[in-house]
Design an enzyme around this catalytic site. Structure first.
Site, PDB file in Angstrom:
ATOM      1  N   ARG A   1      -2.004  15.557  -4.541  1.00 39.05           N
ATOM      2  CA  ARG A   1      -2.445  16.305  -5.772  1.00 39.05           C
ATOM      3  C   ARG A   1      -3.063  15.446  -6.999  1.00 39.05           C
ATOM      4  NH1 ARG A   1       3.095  18.409  -6.170  1.00 39.05           N
ATOM      5  NH2 ARG A   1       3.020  17.653  -4.165  1.00 39.05           N
ATOM      6  N   THR A   2      -2.645  14.196  -6.940  1.00 39.99           N
ATOM      7  CA  THR A   2      -3.581  13.371  -7.988  1.00 39.99           C
ATOM      8  C   THR A   2      -5.118  13.317  -7.669  1.00 39.99           C
ATOM      9  OG1 THR A   2      -1.606  12.095  -8.033  1.00 39.99           O
ATOM     10  CG2 THR A   2      -3.360  11.205  -8.935  1.00 39.99           C
TER      11      THR A   2
ATOM     12  N   HIS B   1       1.616   4.941 -13.570  1.00 49.69           N
ATOM     13  CA  HIS B   1       0.848   5.938 -13.112  1.00 49.69           C
ATOM     14  C   HIS B   1       0.568   6.726 -14.512  1.00 49.69           C
ATOM     15  CE1 HIS B   1      -0.419   9.448 -11.168  1.00 49.69           C
ATOM     16  NE2 HIS B   1       0.341   9.758 -10.258  1.00 49.69           N
TER      17      HIS B   1
ATOM     18  N   LYS C   1      -5.717  -7.244   1.368  1.00 54.75           N
ATOM     19  CA  LYS C   1      -5.539  -7.679  -0.198  1.00 54.75           C
ATOM     20  C   LYS C   1      -6.303  -8.757  -0.527  1.00 54.75           C
ATOM     21  CE  LYS C   1      -0.798  -6.053  -0.588  1.00 54.75           C
ATOM     22  NZ  LYS C   1       0.360  -6.589  -0.248  1.00 54.75           N
TER      23      LYS C   1
ATOM     24  N   ARG D   1      -6.123   4.229  -7.114  1.00 58.41           N
ATOM     25  CA  ARG D   1      -4.657   4.212  -6.657  1.00 58.41           C
ATOM     26  C   ARG D   1      -4.702   3.170  -5.622  1.00 58.41           C
ATOM     27  NH1 ARG D   1      -0.642   9.041  -4.964  1.00 58.41           N
ATOM     28  NH2 ARG D   1      -0.574   8.967  -7.367  1.00 58.41           N
TER      29      ARG D   1
HETATM   30  C1  NCD Z   1       3.727  10.242  -7.380  1.00 57.35           C
HETATM   31  C2  NCD Z   1       3.184   8.755  -7.167  1.00 57.35           C
HETATM   32  O1  NCD Z   1       2.254   8.827  -6.284  1.00 57.35           O
HETATM   33  O2  NCD Z   1       3.540   7.797  -7.576  1.00 57.35           O
HETATM   34  N1  NCD Z   1       3.343  11.234  -6.961  1.00 57.35           N
HETATM   35  C3  NCD Z   1       2.131  11.878  -7.863  1.00 57.35           C
HETATM   36  O3  NCD Z   1       1.213  11.063  -8.319  1.00 57.35           O
HETATM   37  N2  NCD Z   1       2.210  13.243  -8.004  1.00 57.35           N
HETATM   38  C4  NCD Z   1       5.201  10.204  -7.243  1.00 57.35           C
HETATM   39  C5  NCD Z   1       5.804   9.870  -5.745  1.00 57.35           C
HETATM   40  O4  NCD Z   1       4.968   9.645  -4.864  1.00 57.35           O
HETATM   41  O5  NCD Z   1       6.885  10.176  -5.435  1.00 57.35           O
END
Ligand code: NCD
Length: 315
Positions: free
Chosen positions: A64-65, A142, A92, A114
């Site tokens: 989703r993100t 986040h 890393k 991310r």
């Molecule tokens: C979250 C994340 O990735 O931190 N999810 C998200 O961004 N929708 C929370 C999760 O992964 O549980």
């Protein structure tokens, strides 16, 4: 356009909620409201980011993100490129810096990043010339998740100030919890965290939250119940006796939800583990804001991209 469009952030990047002042947060939320309306129209395109290149650099799996940032960028007219880097092939330190330097040479305008390590996005931001948005770094922050949660709460409750928000579950591994705690405090909400001791970071009280170790006590009178996913991929070793036992004590079902305020609403950032931290009857029930959170996610990310792009050179 509207007054919200004249608003700017003090920094070049959005690396976290920490460091934002209340007027910056509400400015982003106000602008996002305009994009909620736009996104419900047939014609959803703007040209604010026309000519701009946005790279989504994801070192960790995301549905989703990543899709939300992609749609947001495209609706604003940017050329969006997705780079998913399997974390196994990534080493890393130098490798991350090298990746940053390589991408920087391609003259992107916006990098959405991310990474599984806390602080990695800030490190990368120091190596590039474009603006950087943190889409989640380790268990650190986040920020766009906290902003979309705040927008969802504000639209449903009319305010954030004075509300009691209970954040429940795997707080230890959660960047969502950290960003939300900071944002909600900045806007004047009372924040509780509810979890077994093994899933609470030591010293969590220093963030100014009230700590509860049972759902019954933690949910008592709460206006918002925010559930967190049990992040088993981040757990080295055993943090809970069993999933079944976890659900029994900490899973949100209708019986536990009755402890909260009569008009309490339920949230979850997704992806959900049904039957682990939340019961399907609650997740799909009338008090659930979970689908609305996804809708707000696109609007909030448009607001962030639009705001940061206004400070780019030649904007
Ligand atoms: C979250 C994340 O990735 O931190 N999810 C998200 O961004 N929708 C929370 C999760 O992964 O549980």
């Amino acid at each position: 356009m509207h007054a919200a469009s004249a608003f700017t952030l003090s920094g070049r990047d959005l690396l976290g909620i920490e460091g934002l002042i209340a007027s910056e947060i509400t400015g982003l939320l106000d602008l996002a409201e305009e994009f909620v309306e736009l996104n419900r129209q047939v014609e959803k395109k703007r040209t604010t980011l026309r000519g701009r290149t946005q790279i989504n650099l994801f070192f960790e799996a995301s549905t989703r993100t990543q899709s939300s940032f992609e749609i947001a960028g495209k609706r604003l007219g940017a050329d969006v490129m997705n780079m998913s880097v399997g974390s196994s092939s990534v080493k890393k330190g130098e490798t991350l810096v090298d990746t940053a330097i390589t991408l920087n040479a391609m003259h992107p305008d916006i990098l959405v990043v991310r990474h599984h390590a806390s602080g990695a996005v800030a490190l990368l931001a120091r190596k590039v010339d474009c603006c950087v948005v943190n889409a989640g770094d380790g268990a650190h922050e986040h920020p766009t998740q906290a902003l979309l949660d705040a927008l969802t709460i504000r639209r449903n409750k009319g305010r954030i100030q004075g509300l009691t928000v209970a954040i429940c579950g795997d707080v230890l591994h959660s960047r969502v919890a950290r960003s939300n705690i900071i944002l909600l405090h900045t806007l004047g909400a009372k924040v509780r965290v509810v979890a077994p001791s093994t899933l609470l970071p030591s010293g969590i009280e220093s963030l100014g939250v009230e700590v509860f170790r049972t759902m019954e006590a933690g949910l008592d009178g709460a206006d918002i119940v925010m559930m967190l996913r049990l992040q088993r991929e981040r757990m080295a070793g055993s943090f809970i006796p069993s999933v079944k036992e976890y659900f029994h004590y900490f899973g949100l079902d209708e019986a536990k939800l009755r402890r909260a305020a009569p008009d309490a609403l339920v949230m979850h950032p997704g992806p959900m583990n049904r039957g682990v931290e939340i019961d399907s009857a609650v997740a799909d029930g009338p008090r659930s804001l979970i689908r609305e959170q996804v809708e707000m996610g696109v609007a909030v990310r448009m607001a962030v991209l639009d705001t940061l792009a206004r400070k780019l050179p030649n904007a």
